[in-house]
Design a protein around this motif. Structure first.
Motif, PDB file in Angstrom:
ATOM      1  N   LEU A 251       0.837  -1.187   0.000  1.00 32.63           N
ATOM      2  CA  LEU A 251       0.000   0.000   0.000  1.00 32.63           C
ATOM      3  C   LEU A 251       0.879   1.246   0.000  1.00 32.63           C
ATOM      4  CD1 LEU A 251      -2.733  -0.958   2.648  1.00 32.63           C
ATOM      5  CD2 LEU A 251      -2.817  -1.252   0.158  1.00 32.63           C
ATOM      6  N   VAL A 252       0.641   2.124  -0.969  1.00 36.65           N
ATOM      7  CA  VAL A 252       1.396   3.371  -1.076  1.00 36.65           C
ATOM      8  C   VAL A 252       0.396   4.519  -0.998  1.00 36.65           C
ATOM      9  CG1 VAL A 252       3.039   4.723  -2.431  1.00 36.65           C
ATOM     10  CG2 VAL A 252       3.071   2.207  -2.569  1.00 36.65           C
ATOM     11  N   ALA A 253       0.337   5.172   0.156  1.00 37.53           N
ATOM     12  CA  ALA A 253      -0.533   6.348   0.307  1.00 37.53           C
ATOM     13  C   ALA A 253       0.200   7.564  -0.243  1.00 37.53           C
ATOM     14  CB  ALA A 253      -0.891   6.558   1.770  1.00 37.53           C
ATOM     15  N   ALA A 254      -0.436   8.287  -1.172  1.00 35.69           N
ATOM     16  CA  ALA A 254       0.242   9.397  -1.854  1.00 35.69           C
ATOM     17  C   ALA A 254      -0.613  10.649  -1.836  1.00 35.69           C
ATOM     18  CB  ALA A 254       0.558   8.996  -3.294  1.00 35.69           C
ATOM     19  N   TYR A 255       0.004  11.740  -1.407  1.00 37.49           N
ATOM     20  CA  TYR A 255      -0.661  13.043  -1.459  1.00 37.49           C
ATOM     21  C   TYR A 255       0.326  14.053  -2.033  1.00 37.49           C
ATOM     22  CZ  TYR A 255      -2.795  17.445  -0.054  1.00 37.49           C
ATOM     23  OH  TYR A 255      -3.320  18.720  -0.055  1.00 37.49           O
ATOM     24  N   ASN A 256       0.027  14.548  -3.245  1.00 36.36           N
ATOM     25  CA  ASN A 256       0.904  15.505  -3.940  1.00 36.36           C
ATOM     26  C   ASN A 256       2.334  14.977  -4.058  1.00 36.36           C
ATOM     27  OD1 ASN A 256      -1.285  17.212  -4.164  1.00 36.36           O
ATOM     28  ND2 ASN A 256      -0.653  18.575  -2.510  1.00 36.36           N
ATOM     29  N   GLU A 257       2.454  13.772  -4.609  1.00 36.53           N
ATOM     30  CA  GLU A 257       3.756  13.119  -4.742  1.00 36.53           C
ATOM     31  C   GLU A 257       4.145  12.933  -6.208  1.00 36.53           C
ATOM     32  OE1 GLU A 257       5.791  12.543  -2.439  1.00 36.53           O
ATOM     33  OE2 GLU A 257       4.675  12.448  -0.557  1.00 36.53           O
ATOM     34  N   ALA A 258       3.751  13.888  -7.059  1.00 33.39           N
ATOM     35  CA  ALA A 258       4.036  13.753  -8.485  1.00 33.39           C
ATOM     36  C   ALA A 258       5.535  13.656  -8.770  1.00 33.39           C
ATOM     37  CB  ALA A 258       3.441  14.944  -9.246  1.00 33.39           C
ATOM     38  N   GLU A 259       6.343  14.296  -7.952  1.00 34.12           N
ATOM     39  CA  GLU A 259       7.783  14.316  -8.192  1.00 34.12           C
ATOM     40  C   GLU A 259       8.443  12.957  -7.975  1.00 34.12           C
ATOM     41  OE1 GLU A 259      11.763  16.612  -6.433  1.00 34.12           O
ATOM     42  OE2 GLU A 259       9.759  17.365  -5.968  1.00 34.12           O
ATOM     43  N   SER A 260       7.881  12.136  -7.081  1.00 35.97           N
ATOM     44  CA  SER A 260       8.572  10.904  -6.696  1.00 35.97           C
ATOM     45  C   SER A 260       7.797   9.617  -6.942  1.00 35.97           C
ATOM     46  CB  SER A 260       8.935  10.972  -5.210  1.00 35.97           C
ATOM     47  OG  SER A 260       7.774  11.145  -4.419  1.00 35.97           O
ATOM     48  N   ILE A 261       6.490   9.686  -7.219  1.00 36.24           N
ATOM     49  CA  ILE A 261       5.672   8.479  -7.226  1.00 36.24           C
ATOM     50  C   ILE A 261       6.105   7.470  -8.291  1.00 36.24           C
ATOM     51  CG2 ILE A 261       3.886   9.464  -8.726  1.00 36.24           C
ATOM     52  CD1 ILE A 261       3.390   7.030  -5.752  1.00 36.24           C
TER      53      ILE A 261
ATOM     54  N   ASN B  45      -4.281   7.381  -4.042  1.00 33.38           N
ATOM     55  CA  ASN B  45      -4.142   8.818  -4.235  1.00 33.38           C
ATOM     56  C   ASN B  45      -5.099   9.528  -3.286  1.00 33.38           C
ATOM     57  OD1 ASN B  45      -3.454  11.351  -5.448  1.00 33.38           O
ATOM     58  ND2 ASN B  45      -5.417  11.255  -6.516  1.00 33.38           N
ATOM     59  N   ASP B  46      -4.545  10.216  -2.304  1.00 33.19           N
ATOM     60  CA  ASP B  46      -5.359  10.797  -1.235  1.00 33.19           C
ATOM     61  C   ASP B  46      -5.791  12.221  -1.588  1.00 33.19           C
ATOM     62  OD1 ASP B  46      -6.631  11.064   1.206  1.00 33.19           O
ATOM     63  OD2 ASP B  46      -4.793  11.622   2.277  1.00 33.19           O
ATOM     64  N   GLY B  47      -6.552  12.354  -2.687  1.00 38.47           N
ATOM     65  CA  GLY B  47      -7.077  13.648  -3.092  1.00 38.47           C
ATOM     66  C   GLY B  47      -6.006  14.659  -3.451  1.00 38.47           C
TER      67      GLY B  47
ATOM     68  N   LEU C  56      -4.685   1.429  -8.847  1.00 36.26           N
ATOM     69  CA  LEU C  56      -4.843   2.793  -8.363  1.00 36.26           C
ATOM     70  C   LEU C  56      -6.183   2.940  -7.668  1.00 36.26           C
ATOM     71  CD1 LEU C  56      -4.065   5.820  -8.168  1.00 36.26           C
ATOM     72  CD2 LEU C  56      -5.152   6.116 -10.427  1.00 36.26           C
ATOM     73  N   LEU C  57      -6.149   3.418  -6.430  1.00 35.46           N
ATOM     74  CA  LEU C  57      -7.353   3.765  -5.686  1.00 35.46           C
ATOM     75  C   LEU C  57      -7.365   5.284  -5.581  1.00 35.46           C
ATOM     76  CD1 LEU C  57      -9.836   2.968  -4.056  1.00 35.46           C
ATOM     77  CD2 LEU C  57      -8.361   2.641  -2.066  1.00 35.46           C
TER      78      LEU C  57
ATOM     79  N   GLY D  73      -7.232   1.310   1.500  1.00 37.35           N
ATOM     80  CA  GLY D  73      -6.496   0.275   0.773  1.00 37.35           C
ATOM     81  C   GLY D  73      -6.589  -1.074   1.449  1.00 37.35           C
ATOM     82  N   LEU D  74      -6.516  -1.076   2.795  1.00 41.00           N
ATOM     83  CA  LEU D  74      -6.615  -2.327   3.542  1.00 41.00           C
ATOM     84  C   LEU D  74      -7.950  -3.023   3.291  1.00 41.00           C
ATOM     85  CD1 LEU D  74      -5.575  -4.289   5.745  1.00 41.00           C
ATOM     86  CD2 LEU D  74      -6.566  -2.726   7.447  1.00 41.00           C
ATOM     87  N   ALA D  75      -9.019  -2.255   3.163  1.00 38.52           N
ATOM     88  CA  ALA D  75     -10.355  -2.829   2.952  1.00 38.52           C
ATOM     89  C   ALA D  75     -10.435  -3.634   1.668  1.00 38.52           C
ATOM     90  CB  ALA D  75     -11.403  -1.716   2.945  1.00 38.52           C
ATOM     91  N   GLN D  76      -9.537  -3.358   0.705  1.00 39.06           N
ATOM     92  CA  GLN D  76      -9.553  -4.074  -0.570  1.00 39.06           C
ATOM     93  C   GLN D  76      -8.526  -5.201  -0.629  1.00 39.06           C
ATOM     94  OE1 GLN D  76      -9.341  -1.441  -3.929  1.00 39.06           O
ATOM     95  NE2 GLN D  76     -11.040  -0.158  -3.255  1.00 39.06           N
ATOM     96  N   CYS D  77      -7.746  -5.370   0.436  1.00 40.64           N
ATOM     97  CA  CYS D  77      -6.675  -6.380   0.443  1.00 40.64           C
ATOM     98  C   CYS D  77      -7.213  -7.778   0.733  1.00 40.64           C
ATOM     99  CB  CYS D  77      -5.628  -6.039   1.492  1.00 40.64           C
ATOM    100  SG  CYS D  77      -4.526  -4.711   1.022  1.00 40.64           S
ATOM    101  N   THR D  78      -6.625  -8.736   0.083  1.00 35.19           N
ATOM    102  CA  THR D  78      -6.917 -10.142   0.395  1.00 35.19           C
ATOM    103  C   THR D  78      -5.645 -10.917   0.724  1.00 35.19           C
ATOM    104  OG1 THR D  78      -6.803 -10.718  -1.961  1.00 35.19           O
ATOM    105  CG2 THR D  78      -8.980 -10.191  -1.055  1.00 35.19           C
TER     106      THR D  78
END
Length: 434
Positions: free
Chosen positions: A86-96, A118-120, A141-142, A157-162
């Motif tokens: 799980l990769v939580a990202a907020y305004n990470e265009a430079e590094s994602i 992508n956290d909005g 991508l979520l 993201g965890l809610a979608q994990c199996t």
């Protein structure tokens, strides 16, 4: 060497460090009497205790524990379970993109799925991930339309994990090629009650300036050694969000990531409070970008300090458990007092010493240098051995070492004190920086 059980290693370590502490108390009596003349007996005891006696005990503990830590290498397994990153990202265009590609280049022999949440973001983080989707079938991508914080993003993201195992990676981290395999391998090789494993975090932008160079030594020596000995004694205290593995069922059991500024430390303590163990994989390496200016650095350390107080607030029952990891929980109760003593005592004591007044900083504080040198030498040798194992080279960083030794704590400790005060007064919480 004869085999020594973990419990006996713990007893030996506590006994040696306690003996050192008692010797230090005896030697510091003249210092206490002199300082009492210029302050009060209480202030003298407080400053000497939390500037020299307690830190000396901790340094001795770390040194003996590292000397006794002879962990075997993790073996290769025939089967590696499915893992979701799980990769939580907020305004990470430079590094994602770099982060995602480092995950896709992993040597992990099992099934690997990567979900970027992508956290909005207000930038084009989501668009960059979308361009990578056709290239990597195991990438998902979520896309959350509204920013609601890292904890919420990870829980979505965890809610979608199996997968049985869940790994969190910060959106500006670069994972070394065998990082996930080593992280999962440690989980499989550790005792059966292990439910989370912290990876090793190193600095990616260390060449930028004196501050990043100093932080490189902090991560390479101090943070790495602390996690190593905590793991030795059955309880790493922070499975950091930047790169750690968790059992999915355990995450569900403890309610996922809490809505706090220190969500990773609170989550780890909840796992410990539930009776589980948290390990550490020193050879599972992630490189992250550290703060490159003083404002960001101070905010980061304030947030970490607030996270510690949050953990005490949310898991008070952990202090009452009779387990080896609880020793470190009590150890952490001393940090606010040490940081306060350093800020209001040691730093002014340096100024006084410059004018010939050695009431606080003087011969007795210099007596701590030999054990500090031995401790840091052991830290260096352990971390260098890990580098050799994974094919990395320890670069020369003399400016960083000088800054880390002489300047780092003068900035760090006051920042931590303000973080403790902010949380105890329930001041407004902001993320600031990771």
């Amino acid at each position: 060497m004869p085999y020594i059980t973990i419990r006996w290693k713990f007893i030996i370590t506590v006994a040696v460090s306690t003996a050192w502490m008692l010797l230090s108390i005896w030697l510091s009596v003249p210092w206490y009497e002199q300082l009492s003349e210029h302050t009060t007996p209480f202030i003298a005891a407080f400053l000497i205790g939390f500037i020299a006696i307690i830190p000396g005990f901790m340094n001795a503990f770390i040194m003996v524990a590292l000397a006794l830590d002879k962990r075997p290498r993790v073996p290769l397994f025939e089967h590696y379970p499915s893992v979701t990153v799980l990769v939580a990202a907020y305004n990470e265009a430079e590094s994602i993109e770099d982060t995602v590609r480092s995950l896709m280049r992993q040597t992990y022999p099992g099934e690997l799925h990567v979900t970027v949440i992508n956290d909005g973001s207000a930038d084009n983080t989501a668009d960059i991930v979308r361009t990578l989707l056709p290239e990597y079938p195991n990438l998902n991508l979520l896309d959350l339309q509204k920013n609601a914080g890292k904890a919420n993003a990870l829980n979505q993201g965890l809610a979608q994990c199996t997968s049985p195992f869940v790994i969190t990676v910060d959106a500006d981290c670069w994972i070394w090629k065998d990082g996930i395999q080593n992280l999962v391998g440690r989980r499989l090789a550790d005792p059966a009650n292990t439910r989370a494993v912290a990876g090793a975090i190193l600095i990616r932008n260390s060449r930028q300036n004196w501050l990043t160079k100093a932080q490189e030594w902090d991560y390479f020596l101090g943070i790495a050694a602390i996690k190593r000995i905590q793991s030795l004694f059955q309880g790493t205290l922070v499975a950091q969000g930047a790169f750690s593995l968790y059992d999915r069922e355990t995450l569900v059991e403890v309610g996922g990531w809490p809505e706090t500024v220190g969500e990773d430390i609170v989550l780890t303590w909840k796992i410990l409070q539930a009776g589980h163990r948290v390990g550490h994989a020193e050879n599972a390496i992630a490189l992250t970008r550290c703060p490159d200016n003083l404002t960001q650095f101070i905010r980061q350390r304030q947030r970490w300090s607030r996270g510690l107080i949050e953990a005490f607030k949310m898991t008070p029952g952990l202090l009452m458990q009779r387990r080896m990891p609880v020793f470190y929980i009590w150890w952490n109760t001393l940090f606010p007092f040490m940081d306060l003593a350093y800020s209001v005592g040691f730093i002014p004591g340096i100024v006084l010493a410059m004018f010939g007044h050695f009431w606080i900083v003087g011969p007795m504080t210099l007596a701590l240098l030999p054990i500090s040198f031995l401790m840091n030498s052991l830290m260096y040798s352990r971390s260098k051995a890990t580098f050799d194992e994974v094919g990395l080279t320890v670069r020369r960083n003399r400016l960083g070492l000088l800054s880390y030794t002489l300047v780092y704590s003068i900035i760090l400790q006051p920042a931590c004190v303000w973080g403790y005060i902010s949380e105890m007064l329930n001041l407004r919480k902001t993320w600031g920086t990771k």
